[in-house]
Design a protein around this motif. Sequence first.
Motif, PDB file in Angstrom:
ATOM      1  N   PRO A 184       0.810  -1.232   0.000  1.00  0.00           N
ATOM      2  CA  PRO A 184       0.000   0.000   0.000  1.00  0.00           C
ATOM      3  C   PRO A 184       0.838   1.275   0.000  1.00  0.00           C
ATOM      4  CG  PRO A 184       0.128  -0.843   2.234  1.00  0.00           C
ATOM      5  CD  PRO A 184       0.942  -1.796   1.389  1.00  0.00           C
ATOM      6  N   GLN A 185       2.134   1.106  -0.250  1.00  0.00           N
ATOM      7  CA  GLN A 185       3.034   2.268  -0.203  1.00  0.00           C
ATOM      8  C   GLN A 185       3.871   2.292  -1.467  1.00  0.00           C
ATOM      9  OE1 GLN A 185       5.288   2.967   3.572  1.00  0.00           O
ATOM     10  NE2 GLN A 185       7.119   2.734   2.276  1.00  0.00           N
ATOM     11  N   PHE A 186       4.286   3.501  -1.933  1.00  0.00           N
ATOM     12  CA  PHE A 186       5.234   3.570  -3.046  1.00  0.00           C
ATOM     13  C   PHE A 186       6.501   4.232  -2.521  1.00  0.00           C
ATOM     14  CE2 PHE A 186       6.652   3.139  -7.235  1.00  0.00           C
ATOM     15  CZ  PHE A 186       7.504   4.200  -7.450  1.00  0.00           C
ATOM     16  N   GLY A 187       7.639   3.671  -2.909  1.00  0.00           N
ATOM     17  CA  GLY A 187       8.908   4.236  -2.453  1.00  0.00           C
ATOM     18  C   GLY A 187       9.048   4.039  -0.947  1.00  0.00           C
ATOM     19  N   ASN A 188       9.832   4.930  -0.338  1.00  0.00           N
ATOM     20  CA  ASN A 188      10.018   4.758   1.118  1.00  0.00           C
ATOM     21  C   ASN A 188       9.411   5.934   1.868  1.00  0.00           C
ATOM     22  OD1 ASN A 188      11.778   6.667   0.320  1.00  0.00           O
ATOM     23  ND2 ASN A 188      13.587   5.340   0.431  1.00  0.00           N
ATOM     24  N   HIS A 247       8.161   0.302  -1.176  1.00  0.00           N
ATOM     25  CA  HIS A 247       7.148  -0.171  -2.119  1.00  0.00           C
ATOM     26  C   HIS A 247       6.097  -1.080  -1.485  1.00  0.00           C
ATOM     27  CE1 HIS A 247       9.191   1.894  -5.170  1.00  0.00           C
ATOM     28  NE2 HIS A 247       9.995   0.958  -5.601  1.00  0.00           N
ATOM     29  N   GLY A 248       6.010  -1.064  -0.146  1.00  0.00           N
ATOM     30  CA  GLY A 248       4.960  -1.859   0.518  1.00  0.00           C
ATOM     31  C   GLY A 248       5.328  -3.338   0.545  1.00  0.00           C
ATOM     32  N   PHE A 249       4.427  -4.153   1.087  1.00  0.00           N
ATOM     33  CA  PHE A 249       4.798  -5.527   1.394  1.00  0.00           C
ATOM     34  C   PHE A 249       4.198  -6.577   0.436  1.00  0.00           C
ATOM     35  CE2 PHE A 249       0.574  -5.740   2.959  1.00  0.00           C
ATOM     36  CZ  PHE A 249       0.340  -4.571   3.670  1.00  0.00           C
ATOM     37  N   VAL A 250       3.182  -6.215  -0.375  1.00  0.00           N
ATOM     38  CA  VAL A 250       2.494  -7.291  -1.128  1.00  0.00           C
ATOM     39  C   VAL A 250       3.411  -7.966  -2.141  1.00  0.00           C
ATOM     40  CG1 VAL A 250       0.194  -6.275  -0.818  1.00  0.00           C
ATOM     41  CG2 VAL A 250       1.496  -5.755  -2.891  1.00  0.00           C
ATOM     42  N   HIS A 297       4.986  -1.896 -11.050  1.00  0.00           N
ATOM     43  CA  HIS A 297       6.398  -1.518 -11.246  1.00  0.00           C
ATOM     44  C   HIS A 297       6.952  -2.291 -12.457  1.00  0.00           C
ATOM     45  CE1 HIS A 297       9.978   0.421 -10.049  1.00  0.00           C
ATOM     46  NE2 HIS A 297      10.444  -0.437  -9.181  1.00  0.00           N
ATOM     47  N   THR A 298       6.713  -1.744 -13.657  1.00  0.00           N
ATOM     48  CA  THR A 298       6.865  -2.469 -14.927  1.00  0.00           C
ATOM     49  C   THR A 298       8.244  -2.288 -15.545  1.00  0.00           C
ATOM     50  OG1 THR A 298       4.514  -1.964 -15.266  1.00  0.00           O
ATOM     51  CG2 THR A 298       5.727  -2.802 -17.169  1.00  0.00           C
ATOM     52  N   TYR A 299       9.051  -3.362 -15.528  1.00  0.00           N
ATOM     53  CA  TYR A 299      10.401  -3.326 -16.123  1.00  0.00           C
ATOM     54  C   TYR A 299      10.312  -3.756 -17.592  1.00  0.00           C
ATOM     55  CZ  TYR A 299      12.719  -3.146 -11.474  1.00  0.00           C
ATOM     56  OH  TYR A 299      13.180  -2.780 -10.224  1.00  0.00           O
ATOM     57  N   LEU A 300      10.323  -2.762 -18.498  1.00  0.00           N
ATOM     58  CA  LEU A 300      10.276  -3.087 -19.922  1.00  0.00           C
ATOM     59  C   LEU A 300      11.682  -3.448 -20.416  1.00  0.00           C
ATOM     60  CD1 LEU A 300       8.009  -0.137 -21.155  1.00  0.00           C
ATOM     61  CD2 LEU A 300       7.304  -2.491 -20.600  1.00  0.00           C
ATOM     62  N   SER A 301      11.738  -4.414 -21.339  1.00  0.00           N
ATOM     63  CA  SER A 301      13.023  -4.777 -21.954  1.00  0.00           C
ATOM     64  C   SER A 301      13.216  -3.912 -23.199  1.00  0.00           C
ATOM     65  CB  SER A 301      12.993  -6.269 -22.355  1.00  0.00           C
ATOM     66  OG  SER A 301      14.161  -6.561 -23.099  1.00  0.00           O
ATOM     67  N   VAL A 302      14.309  -3.152 -23.261  1.00  0.00           N
ATOM     68  CA  VAL A 302      14.583  -2.302 -24.424  1.00  0.00           C
ATOM     69  C   VAL A 302      15.966  -2.660 -24.963  1.00  0.00           C
ATOM     70  CG1 VAL A 302      13.124  -0.403 -23.609  1.00  0.00           C
ATOM     71  CG2 VAL A 302      15.564  -0.429 -23.015  1.00  0.00           C
ATOM     72  N   SER A 303      16.215  -2.327 -26.234  1.00  0.00           N
ATOM     73  CA  SER A 303      17.504  -2.746 -26.811  1.00  0.00           C
ATOM     74  C   SER A 303      18.615  -1.808 -26.374  1.00  0.00           C
ATOM     75  CB  SER A 303      17.405  -2.782 -28.335  1.00  0.00           C
ATOM     76  OG  SER A 303      16.705  -1.638 -28.781  1.00  0.00           O
ATOM     77  N   ASP A 304      18.320  -0.488 -26.296  1.00  0.00           N
ATOM     78  CA  ASP A 304      19.375   0.462 -25.902  1.00  0.00           C
ATOM     79  C   ASP A 304      18.689   1.716 -25.355  1.00  0.00           C
ATOM     80  OD1 ASP A 304      22.093   2.217 -27.639  1.00  0.00           O
ATOM     81  OD2 ASP A 304      21.241   2.379 -25.629  1.00  0.00           O
ATOM     82  N   ILE A 305      18.796   1.930 -24.058  1.00  0.00           N
ATOM     83  CA  ILE A 305      18.053   3.017 -23.379  1.00  0.00           C
ATOM     84  C   ILE A 305      18.318   4.365 -24.051  1.00  0.00           C
ATOM     85  CG2 ILE A 305      19.897   3.335 -21.657  1.00  0.00           C
ATOM     86  CD1 ILE A 305      16.082   3.831 -21.150  1.00  0.00           C
ATOM     87  N   SER A 306      19.508   4.524 -24.662  1.00  0.00           N
ATOM     88  CA  SER A 306      19.788   5.852 -25.255  1.00  0.00           C
ATOM     89  C   SER A 306      19.041   6.012 -26.587  1.00  0.00           C
ATOM     90  CB  SER A 306      21.295   6.033 -25.474  1.00  0.00           C
ATOM     91  OG  SER A 306      21.777   4.936 -26.211  1.00  0.00           O
ATOM     92  N   GLU A 307      18.349   4.944 -27.013  1.00  0.00           N
ATOM     93  CA  GLU A 307      17.565   5.016 -28.263  1.00  0.00           C
ATOM     94  C   GLU A 307      16.077   4.849 -27.981  1.00  0.00           C
ATOM     95  OE1 GLU A 307      20.716   5.652 -30.621  1.00  0.00           O
ATOM     96  OE2 GLU A 307      18.879   5.004 -31.637  1.00  0.00           O
ATOM     97  N   VAL A 308      15.693   5.190 -26.762  1.00  0.00           N
ATOM     98  CA  VAL A 308      14.279   4.986 -26.388  1.00  0.00           C
ATOM     99  C   VAL A 308      13.619   6.344 -26.155  1.00  0.00           C
ATOM    100  CG1 VAL A 308      12.758   4.116 -24.545  1.00  0.00           C
ATOM    101  CG2 VAL A 308      14.654   2.707 -25.384  1.00  0.00           C
ATOM    102  N   ARG A 309      12.345   6.462 -26.596  1.00  0.00           N
ATOM    103  CA  ARG A 309      11.578   7.695 -26.354  1.00  0.00           C
ATOM    104  C   ARG A 309      10.229   7.351 -25.752  1.00  0.00           C
ATOM    105  NH1 ARG A 309      10.838   9.728 -31.851  1.00  0.00           N
ATOM    106  NH2 ARG A 309       8.878  10.415 -30.975  1.00  0.00           N
TER     107      ARG A 309
END
Length: 300
Positions: A64-68, A75-78, A156-168
Amino acid sequence: TKDWNGIDQVLLRTPRGASARVSLHGGQVISWRNESGEEMLFMSSKAIFKPPKAMRGGIPICFPQFGNCGSLEQHGFVRNKIWTVDDNPPHLHLNDSKGKSSIDLILKPSEEDLKYWPHSYEFRLRVSLTTDGDLIMISRIRNISGKPFSFLFAYHTYLSVSDISEVRIEGLETLDYLDNLSQRERFTEQGDAITFESEVDRVYLSSPNVIAVLDHEKKRTFVIRKEGLPDVVVWNPWEKKSKSMVDFGDEEYKQMLCVDGAAIERPITLKSGEEWKGQLELSVVPSSFCSEQLDSHWRG
Ligand code: TA6
């Protein structure tokens, strides 16, 4: 179909071969693959599998919490709890799963849990794959205690990208954001798209319900559609921060980007008996979809 991998994971699969793997540890989606078997979500090569602790990647749920910013763990306990399968989800929701491959999980607080967060709730999570391979997560949180409670929430969605410097990222232009790198001070986004050349840790406020994350090299666009989730967290730790995390490979920050549908600026308050619903839908389209097509195709 859904196949159990051991006792704590379920694999959802579509007839055309797309798949999603859901772990009962934390109710965490830990894999989402397209029909060619390509992984769409980032999972650190150094992720620590120490059930029920959340793993570094996939889609941990922050509640029920985000961050600290609160008395609970980050980010809470669930995301660190063992969820169970909900064999008889309320019938009224079944239309959510029309033509989809779905799993229903449920989490309720134990007596121990109530000691550090004294509010009774039922958290129902439905993870579905559509026949097109889109991933849908529906969270329903019901207050079953006798008094109101408030909470924050994020997928908290971790997307897979090929190169962060080429992402918009498109869809967050002109919005205000809180910058976690400067004591959550409020700024206004000036750019015409969000691009990345250093650590970013922001909460964009009152965002539209469709966001596009363009991966230039892979020529594909993640389309994020959300309901009940007004804010969007954008996070990449970059080199220095990721080197300080044991479960993050030294160079892996280049292949990931967190773009989280969230409710952070304004806590959600539920009266006793009330239920909140937060829905996230992830799709991947060829980047040949220019923004006009995105507009018509996705912005509805
Ligand atoms: O804004 C996202 C964030 O709060 C970052 O500050 C970073 O802490 C990230 O979440 C990861 O948190 P975690 O607890 O999963 O290591």
